[in-house]
Motif scaffolding. Structure first.
Motif, PDB file in Angstrom:
ATOM      1  N   ARG A   1     -15.751 -82.705 -25.618  1.00  0.00           N
ATOM      2  CA  ARG A   1     -16.943 -81.898 -25.476  1.00  0.00           C
ATOM      3  C   ARG A   1     -18.113 -82.357 -26.345  1.00  0.00           C
ATOM      4  O   ARG A   1     -19.140 -81.714 -26.365  1.00  0.00           O
TER       5      ARG A   1
ATOM      6  N   ARG B   1     -11.773 -68.204 -20.662  1.00  0.00           N
ATOM      7  CA  ARG B   1     -12.249 -69.362 -19.914  1.00  0.00           C
ATOM      8  C   ARG B   1     -13.239 -68.916 -18.847  1.00  0.00           C
ATOM      9  O   ARG B   1     -13.279 -67.755 -18.453  1.00  0.00           O
TER      10      ARG B   1
ATOM     11  N   SER C   1     -20.270 -78.636 -26.087  1.00  0.00           N
ATOM     12  CA  SER C   1     -19.527 -77.907 -27.109  1.00  0.00           C
ATOM     13  C   SER C   1     -20.487 -77.068 -27.943  1.00  0.00           C
ATOM     14  O   SER C   1     -21.552 -77.527 -28.340  1.00  0.00           O
TER      15      SER C   1
ATOM     16  N   ILE D   1     -18.497 -72.620 -26.362  1.00  0.00           N
ATOM     17  CA  ILE D   1     -17.609 -73.595 -25.732  1.00  0.00           C
ATOM     18  C   ILE D   1     -16.855 -74.353 -26.821  1.00  0.00           C
ATOM     19  O   ILE D   1     -17.453 -74.969 -27.701  1.00  0.00           O
TER      20      ILE D   1
ATOM     21  N   GLY E   1     -12.756 -77.186 -25.872  1.00  0.00           N
ATOM     22  CA  GLY E   1     -13.641 -76.696 -24.831  1.00  0.00           C
ATOM     23  C   GLY E   1     -13.185 -77.029 -23.439  1.00  0.00           C
ATOM     24  O   GLY E   1     -13.744 -76.531 -22.466  1.00  0.00           O
TER      25      GLY E   1
ATOM     26  N   SER F   1     -14.607 -74.283 -18.723  1.00  0.00           N
ATOM     27  CA  SER F   1     -14.891 -74.246 -20.155  1.00  0.00           C
ATOM     28  C   SER F   1     -14.123 -73.114 -20.820  1.00  0.00           C
ATOM     29  O   SER F   1     -13.829 -72.093 -20.194  1.00  0.00           O
TER      30      SER F   1
END
Length: 315
Positions: A3, A200, A211, A226, A232, A239
């Motif tokens: 990420r 999620r 991220s 995230i 992530g 995500s």
């Protein structure tokens, strides 16, 4: 580590001190909404509009704008008006503190419309620092003076509250900066549970660089970032985030105490107010009332007037 947007970037899972024993609770402040997006447009990723609300989300760069952006962060309210939240894997101590990373809110097409702010200190849980625990993948960073006349970041772009509890089953808007994009992307969808400690969301095209992107629920509060499971996620269309709970609130309070101006010196005994119910905000008056009637044996680290060069907290 997928990420992050800069390939080959080193991540440390140690340093930045002893947090695990501290149990102070955060003051959650209600602030204006941000993350403008049509919640009806679910599971659709598009360029985020350049609005004042979206300006509170920004890209993290290595050194300066020439260093390339590799993660995303957002401004959260603090007494020092200088705090951002992101994923812990975005800001290891050896790659971030002392101005090694800078936060650029509302970055777009090579421009920093509000200026940039250096990361001065980073706060993450011991379970992340020592073990890389994916259930602790969140960090707060204290920013130094901005390039636009030394202004505090919150004075420049505003801030948001934190949401304590699961965002699952709710519409969540995420806004972030893919590593190869020069403008933020935004998507809204319903968050679902992923085990007991994570959540999620299905949103396409959130690859490396996103991220730390904030998960914003109705009303504008940040309910996650995230990160977490597989840093992530290893799929750009799915995500993850940890669930913000008591540890996140305690971590927030620790970071806030390092901001400027410093809050009043702590007493010799830490307090442990009753946490709010999931998703419930705690007002300063409620926190004060609870604090006066409860205590425990842990002693918090007291803030000093010395510049923060390391987010180390002694047990």
């Amino acid at each position: 580590m997928k990420r992050t947007g800069i390939s080959g970037m080193k991540f440390a899972t140690t340093m930045r001190g002893k947090f695990g024993a501290l149990t102070a609770v955060a003051v959650l402040m209600v602030m204006p909404t941000y993350g403008d997006h049509d919640a009806a447009a679910k599971n659709l990723t598009e360029a985020a509009p350049a609005t004042a609300a979206n300006a509170r989300v920004g890209a993290i760069f290595k050194g300066d704008l020439d260093g390339g952006h590799f993660c995303t962060a957002s401004v959260v309210h603090s007494s020092g008006r200088d705090l951002i939240v992101t994923a812990a894997h975005c800001l290891p101590a050896d790659e971030s503190e002392g101005g090694k990373a800078v936060f650029v809110p509302a970055y777009r097409d090579g421009a920093a419309p509000y200026g940039s702010w250096p990361v001065e200190s980073v706060y993450a849980d011991d379970s992340w620092n020592e073990d890389g625990d994916q259930d602790s993948d969140v960090a707060f960073a204290v920013l130094g003076p901005g390039t636009d006349g030394g202004k505090k970041v919150e004075d420049a772009v505003g801030a948001a509250q934190l949401f304590a509890g699961r965002a699952t089953g709710q519409a969540v808007t995420i806004t972030g900066y893919p590593g190869d994009a020069e403008e933020p992307q935004v998507c809204t969808n319903t968050s679902v549970a992923y085990g007991d400690t994570q959540q999620r969301i299905d949103c396409p095209d959130f690859p490396g660089g996103t991220s730390g992107s904030p998960w914003v629920v109705e009303g504008g509060a940040v309910a996650g970032v995230i990160g977490g499971y597989e840093f992530g996620g290893d799929d750009p269309d799915v995500s993850y985030s940890i669930v913000f709970g008591q540890h996140t609130k305690s971590l927030y309070k620790l970071a806030e105490a390092a901001g400027d101006p410093k809050p009043a010196a702590a007493t010799s005994t830490a307090v442990s107010p009753q946490p709010a119910a999931a998703g419930e905000s705690v007002t300063p008056d409620q926190l004060l009332t609870q604090s006066q009637s409860q205590s425990q044996s842990q002693t918090p680290t007291q803030a000093t007037n010395r510049p923060i060069t390391c987010a180390c907290v002694l047990p």
